[in-house]
Design an enzyme around this catalytic site. Structure first.
Site, PDB file in Angstrom:
ATOM      1  N   CYS A 264       3.461 -10.022  40.200  1.00 45.95           N
ATOM      2  CA  CYS A 264       4.469 -11.072  40.224  1.00 45.95           C
ATOM      3  C   CYS A 264       4.375 -11.948  41.461  1.00 45.95           C
ATOM      4  CB  CYS A 264       5.853 -10.444  40.105  1.00 45.95           C
ATOM      5  SG  CYS A 264       6.245  -9.857  38.439  1.00 45.95           S
ATOM      6  N   GLU A 397       1.102 -12.447  33.457  1.00 45.84           N
ATOM      7  CA  GLU A 397       2.319 -12.125  32.700  1.00 45.84           C
ATOM      8  C   GLU A 397       3.190 -13.337  32.386  1.00 45.84           C
ATOM      9  OE1 GLU A 397       4.658  -8.910  34.168  1.00 45.84           O
ATOM     10  OE2 GLU A 397       2.983  -7.519  34.281  1.00 45.84           O
TER      11      GLU A 397
END
Length: 842
Positions: A264, A397
């Site tokens: 992330c 993602e």
């Protein structure tokens, strides 16, 4: 306990059914073969024995296994860099901590001042990207508390101190290393003169301590920045290096690749440049050019996981570490579509072109000649030879597959034009299935992408159920990089389930080319995510049960898959059974008119909250109360606030409820099939920061997604929710319209195997996972292979709830040598075990 002891009724029943499936020849083999003992304790630990058979075809062709099959995924999460793998012992060394990093942070976090001092951000700073410095008054001192309990030192070891200082004249700086017991080393003095300059000293620790403090005192006013203390003994002895014990544990895995820097971190925050107007973009996305060059000139940044990251461990150090451990470097760059719940895409064409050029510059930094701009920068940093970059991932993602892929194609086209030898990796979103996953894979297939990065974190049961996940993948389509995966826990049961799944990864080595457990590191006092492979504090580190499993597979991969087959375990499953529940996650919500109706129309439960909520049991957090005839949870910060009602024996029923989101980040959750706090299903409506809705199943506390779609919930709107449970089939309705359905009937197979061949030695490596409480007496047929009469055995076996800690290691490999090995032989695999048999070919 004798090997011929009578088995229990359960094992006799399973054994007889297994024998019938094997047929006459295999049955005779089970009865006639000599039993080869496993570890001495193996069968004593389990009273039940189940019979299996493994057949191997050594002459048949099998998939080639690349040297890079297994690797490691590194992300700066759980303080994995500063206070972790990066060996710096001083926390907040450059006084850059800020409320942008964490609400409680100030520039003096981890520092204490005696006398007068103030932090400044003005024209007198050390460097434009190193903004804040400390102005220390005459006769004053400043003390750093390090990480965890303090600064950790070992007796006899050397520690290198440095500081950048500026004075109007001349100042004497006294540097001391102490704990509550007194001095840990002889104090050092350095003399600072004039403008900014670096000053150094070396300590030799006279005592071992984990609670040290570093103090810098001055006799005259002085400005300080980059106050640093490094152990001399870093990994490979490198300056600005890595913490040795952590790096050595990673190196011991013999990883085929190193994926960095996230996660992330890669695609969250601003993609813009630093600027005065935006507080120097203290939440800027991770961009490689910020992390190279002299450490005092590198930026610091707000880490996505809630703290500050110094970038002392940057792209150069990542490439160097990959080289040092013999791993292929695999960097990940942002694609200008955010992920991890942020879900934004930029349409700034100039910004997109700049990021594409930055990616091309990165390849030049890694591979370019010293005559090139960025190759010259690499050489200036100490590495004139190229780092031999071959793979690069774009994005991570993204939950907006169309937006991501449009930008990914721009990156790929530019890279392939200038560097056609580089494999450009795409991804399939944040989960193992669902609309985002399906859309991303369709786009990747249609565009002929070389490789797709998949990520998923699921329950142990999911991993036992999905050993065959890649059996049906299109061999003409993109290859798979399984960049992040783990079952939800660090107990031995979790590692067992992952091991069973890994046999399927190896069996499909022609399509699954790269795989890495994630996350890699966790400081036990700064945990944002769990489970993790390696745990540590400021003085010790230990491998989890998952680490031991990964290490066993990664150091015994083999070069090709030898086709083999095994019998399975009989599986019997009944209907979905359980009570009902209501919950919230970072949201305030109200519920009304809960009804449970049996399949014949009888009312099993009805609640309009007119008389209170006495029939509901509070099993989670939050603040529940009845208000105006509704059951309301009002704590927006609370997660998993489950309340339950009804009978755990309910089956074949319809659940109806009205739900309203009142405020907060997400939607609401409706549970069914509730057995206890760790075993249930729930429909998570408006989860993941209100971007997706999904049905999740919890088994022993670990959750897996069974059905998912992009979806959000409106605040203040009352939703009618109906869930129909019939056997193991569940159908879900939202405001009278069918939203989706699923059938949860896939068996969780506890006995899995794969066989590989080591080309260098010729060994057959028989890898068997027995994730059940019964030992597995197994007839092994090597298909006529001529083999030595002895095999080297490595076994991991422990109680399912065993967890490795700093002081106890119940999960560790046991090595032995067994005899009686032949073309056909029998071996009893212990309960709850992973066993590798290395069998020498003759």
């Amino acid at each position: 306990m004798s090997r011929t002891r009578t088995r229990s009724r359960t094992s006799r029943r399973l054994g007889s059914r297994t024998t019938r499936r094997l047929g006459v020849a295999a049955s005779a083999l089970l009865m006639a073969s000599a039993v080869v003992p496993g570890p001495a304790h193996a069968e004593d630990a389990a009273e039940d024995v189940t019979d299996y058979a493994i057949t191997v075809d050594p002459k048949a062709g099998g998939a080639k296994i690349d040297d890079t099959m297994y690797g490691v995924f590194y992300e700066d999460i759980n303080r994995a860099a500063d206070g972790g793998l990066y060996a710096e012992l001083v926390q907040n060394r450059s006084f850059e901590y800020s409320t942008a990093d964490h609400a409680s942070y100030t520039p003096l976090t981890s520092w204490s001042v005696t006398g007068s001092a103030q932090t400044l951000d003005d024209e007198g700073r050390l460097h434009e990207r190193n903004r804040t410095y400390l102005a220390l008054g005459a006769g004053s001192s400043v003390t750093n508390s390090g990480y965890n309990t303090g600064i950790s030192v070992e007796r006899g070891e050397k520690y290198d101190f440095s500081v950048w200082a500026r004075t109007d004249g001349r100042a004497s700086l006294t540097v001391s290393l102490t704990d509550s017991g007194g001095a840990l080393a002889t104090a050092r003095k350095v003399t600072a003169r004039g403008g900014w300059a670096k000053y150094e000293a070396t300590f030799t620790a006279s005592r071992t301590s984990t609670t040290g403090r570093l103090t810098v005192a001055t006799d005259r006013a002085a400005a300080l920045d980059m106050v640093s203390l490094f152990p001399r003994d870093t990994f490979k002895g490198r300056e600005n290096g890595l913490r040795k014990d952590l790096a050595e544990k990673i190196a011991a895995l013999k990883p085929g690749f190193l994926r960095f820097p996230g996660g992330c971190l890669v695609n969250t925050g601003s993609m813009e440049d630093y600027s005065e107007e935006s507080n120097w973009q203290r939440k800027r996305s991770y961009q490689w050019k910020d992390t190279i060059g002299p450490v005092e000139q590198r930026a610091t940044n707000a880490n996505f996981w809630g703290y500050n990251q110094s970038y002392g461990l940057g792209y150069y150090e990542y490439f160097q570490f990959a080289e040092d451990i013999g791993a292929m470097p695999l960097p990940v760059v942002p694609a200008l579509v955010t992920g991890c719940g942020q879900n934004r895409a930029t349409d700034d064409e100039e910004l997109l072109r700049r990021h594409i050029q930055d990616t091309l510059d990165l390849i030049e930094f890694a591979n370019g000649p010293v005559s090139s701009e960025w190759g010259r920068e690499r050489a200036r940093m100490g590495h004139p030879k190229p780092f031999r970059l071959t793979h690069l991932a774009v994005g991570n993602e993204e939950n907006l597959p169309a937006e991501f892929f449009a930008r990914f194609e721009r990156f790929r086209a530019a890279i392939e034009t200038e560097y056609p030898e580089i494999t450009v990796i795409s991804n399939s979103g944040p989960d193992d299935a669902g609309t985002t996953f399906d859309t991303a894979w369709r786009l990747n297939r249609e565009a002929g992408v070389d490789m797709v990065d998949e990520h998923y974190y699921n329950s142990p049961q999911w991993f036992l159920q999905n050993n065959d996940r890649y059996d049906s993948y299109d061999r003409e389509g993109p290859q798979v990089f399984l960049g992040e995966y783990a079952s939800q826990g660090n107990a031995w049961r979790n590692a067992l389930a992952e091991a069973a799944f890994m046999t399927g990864l190896e069996r499909n080595a022609d399509i699954v080319k790269l795989a890495s457990y994630a996350p890699l590191l966790a400081n036990e006092d700064y945990v944002q995510w769990s489970p993790d492979m390696i745990w540590f504090n400021n003085h010790a580190s230990w491998g989890s049960a998952n680490y031991e499993t990964q290490k066993l597979f990664m150091t015994n991969v083999g070069d090709r898959v030898v086709p083999s087959a095994a019998t399975s375990t009989p599986s019997v499953s009944g209907p979905v059974t359980g009570a009902v529940g209501l919950s919230t996650w970072a949201t305030s919500a109200a519920y009304d008119d809960v009804t449970v109706t049996g399949e014949n129309g009888e009312t099993l439960f009805s609640e309009d909250f007119g008389g209170g909520a006495s029939r509901w049991t509070h099993t989670g957090g939050g603040s529940w109360s009845v208000r105006d005839g509704r059951y309301v949870q009002t704590d927006e910060a609370a997660e998993n606030t489950m309340v339950t009602a009804g009978d755990t024996s309910w089956q074949n029923y319809d659940l109806s409820v009205q739900a309203t989101k009142m405020s907060g980040k997400e939607g609401f959750l409706i549970a069914f099939g509730v057995q206890d706090t760790g075993n249930y299903y729930w429909w998570n409506l408006g989860g993941w920061n209100n971007t997706s809705s999904a049905v999740e199943q919890a088994v022993d506390g670990g959750k897996s997604t069974l059905l998912a779609k992009p979806h959000s919930i409106e605040t203040g709107r009352a939703y009618d929710i109906d869930i129909k449970v019939r056997g193991r089939q569940v159908t879900l309705y939202l405001d009278g319209e069918e939203w989706g359905s699923f059938t949860d009937d896939k068996p969780a197979e506890p006995f899995r195997q794969v066989v590989t061949e080591d080309a260098r030695t010729g060994d057959l490596i028989v890898k068997v996972v027995n994730a059940q409480p019964a030992a597995a007496r197994t007839a092994i047929d090597l298909g006529g292979a001529k083999v030595a009469s002895k095999a080297r055995v490595t076994t991991l076996a422990a109680a399912p709830d065993a967890v490795n800690t700093e002081t106890q290691t119940p999960v560790k490999p046991e090595k032995s040598v067994v005899g009686g090995v032949a073309d056909r032989f029998t071996y009893t695999f212990p309960a709850h075990s992973v066993t590798f048999l290395r069998i020498e070919r003759r």
